[in-house]
Design a protein around this motif. Structure first.
Motif, short mmCIF file in Angstrom:
data_model
loop_
_atom_site.label_atom_id
_atom_site.label_comp_id
_atom_site.label_asym_id
_atom_site.label_seq_id
_atom_site.Cartn_x
_atom_site.Cartn_y
_atom_site.Cartn_z
N TYR A 1 51.62 47.78 20.51
CA TYR A 1 52.24 46.29 20.42
C TYR A 1 52.30 46.78 19.15
CZ TYR A 1 48.32 44.23 18.42
OH TYR A 1 46.95 43.08 17.96
N HIS A 15 48.69 50.28 29.71
CA HIS A 15 49.26 48.86 28.26
C HIS A 15 50.48 49.47 28.67
CE1 HIS A 15 49.27 46.95 24.90
NE2 HIS A 15 49.62 47.71 24.37
N PHE A 16 51.54 49.68 29.06
CA PHE A 16 52.95 50.28 28.10
C PHE A 16 54.24 49.90 29.40
CE2 PHE A 16 51.82 53.70 24.74
CZ PHE A 16 51.54 53.09 23.71
N THR A 17 53.12 50.13 30.55
CA THR A 17 54.63 49.87 31.61
C THR A 17 53.68 48.79 32.82
OG1 THR A 17 53.24 51.48 33.28
CG2 THR A 17 54.78 52.04 32.01
N LEU A 18 52.63 48.73 32.38
CA LEU A 18 51.98 47.64 33.55
C LEU A 18 52.10 46.15 32.72
CD1 LEU A 18 50.15 50.00 35.85
CD2 LEU A 18 52.55 48.84 36.24
N GLY A 19 51.76 46.05 31.63
CA GLY A 19 51.05 45.11 30.75
C GLY A 19 50.00 44.58 30.57
N LEU A 20 49.20 45.96 30.04
CA LEU A 20 47.69 45.60 30.55
C LEU A 20 47.19 45.70 28.85
CD1 LEU A 20 44.80 46.02 31.85
CD2 LEU A 20 44.80 48.34 30.63
N ASN A 21 46.21 43.99 29.19
CA ASN A 21 45.70 43.81 27.64
C ASN A 21 45.97 44.28 26.44
OD1 ASN A 21 43.65 42.41 26.26
ND2 ASN A 21 45.09 40.92 26.44
N ALA A 22 46.54 44.31 25.70
CA ALA A 22 45.94 45.31 24.48
C ALA A 22 44.82 45.71 23.79
CB ALA A 22 46.97 45.03 22.74
N SER A 25 42.80 47.02 26.44
CA SER A 25 43.14 48.35 25.97
C SER A 25 42.50 49.73 25.90
CB SER A 25 45.03 48.95 26.14
OG SER A 25 45.47 47.89 27.01
#
Length: 275
Positions: A3, A196-203, A206
């Motif tokens: 990120y 994380h990369f495609t669905l925006g899961l919090n860094a 993650s």
């Protein structure tokens, strides 16, 4: 996992809640994840080795390793910046201690793996809740006070204990064998990365989910290499496996100590590329 964020490191410390000049943990690069997995493997095989060879019993080994860990953590807390040798020694020892805590509950006290997994999960959630309520962040990019460092190491301990119990539970219930178990946990980590990369899961989340999952991944790899072929392993033994992985960890730690590839200089604005 990647990120991007712009951030400047903190100012000198003066007390418990005052920020230090340096973050006390490394930048999360590919080296971080490699050494983390290697340390979890060592934690599994070294715990088995000590229990087999030391002649102290599981409880005696647990007390000894806990005392060593306490001593190293004292050194870690007294440093004013991230030091690869001290930091990764603490991680390796906490991996062993976390494994021993879970093994004591299961083998000495007869606590079912379902119960210990639940207890460790709740304990970790409580640590995160108190940590966030007090500090308003769980990011390892801000482990720059004594308070935050205390929460960080407590969380790390529970991730190892949770990963041990959950990994054993999955392995026993599904009876997959060592290498299939390793593949399962590797796929779970990959799923977290995709989320994380495609669905925006919090860094931050993650990172911590992956951190927990690397424990059973490393343990499965260690068991596969060290256990007898009759039990589904390669039969290298705990001594050879532990020595091999420790040598690789030592080489990487020396490399990072020299190159400082995982250190952010104080006062410098950086564009982060990894969680």
């Amino acid at each position: 996992m990647t990120y991007e964020a712009s951030e400047t490191t903190a100012t000198p410390a003066a007390g418990l809640g005052t920020r230090m000049r340096w973050n006390k943990v490394p930048e999360v690069t590919v080296y971080f994840w490699i050494i983390k997995v290697l340390c979890t493997t060592v934690g599994e095989t070294a715990a088995d080795l000590l229990n087999e060879k030391a002649g102290l019993g599981l409880t005696g080994v647990s007390v000894l390793m806990s005392a060593l860990l306490a001593g190293v953590l004292v050194v870690q807390f007294r440093t004013r910046a991230y030091r690869p040798g001290v930091y990764w020694l603490a991680v390796a020892l906490i991996s062993v201690v976390g494994t021993l805590i879970s093994d004591n509950l299961t083998d000495n006290m007869g606590v079912p793996l379902e119960t210990s997994t639940t207890v460790f999960a709740v304990a970790l959630a409580v640590v995160f809740a108190v940590w966030y309520r007090r500090e308003r962040t769980l990011s390892i990019h801000h482990v720059d006070t004594v308070s935050r460092e205390s929460f960080y190491w407590l969380a790390v301990l529970f991730t190892f204990a949770l990963g041990t119990a959950a990994g054993d539970l999955v392995s026993e219930r599904m009876a997959l064998g060592y290498w299939l178990s390793a593949a399962l946990f590797a796929l779970a980590i990959a799923a977290v990365a995709v989320a994380h990369f495609t669905l925006g899961l919090n860094a931050v989340w993650s990172f911590w989910i992956a951190y927990v999952l690397t424990r059973p991944l490393g343990a499965s790899i260690g068991d596969y290499l060290s256990q007898p072929s009759a039990d589904g392993g390669l039969g290298l033994g705990t001594v050879v496996t532990s020595a091999l992985f420790l040598a690789v960890v030592l080489g990487l730690v020396v490399y990072l100590s020299v190159t400082r590839r995982d250190v952010i200089e104080p006062g410098r604005s950086v564009r982060r590329t990894t969680v």
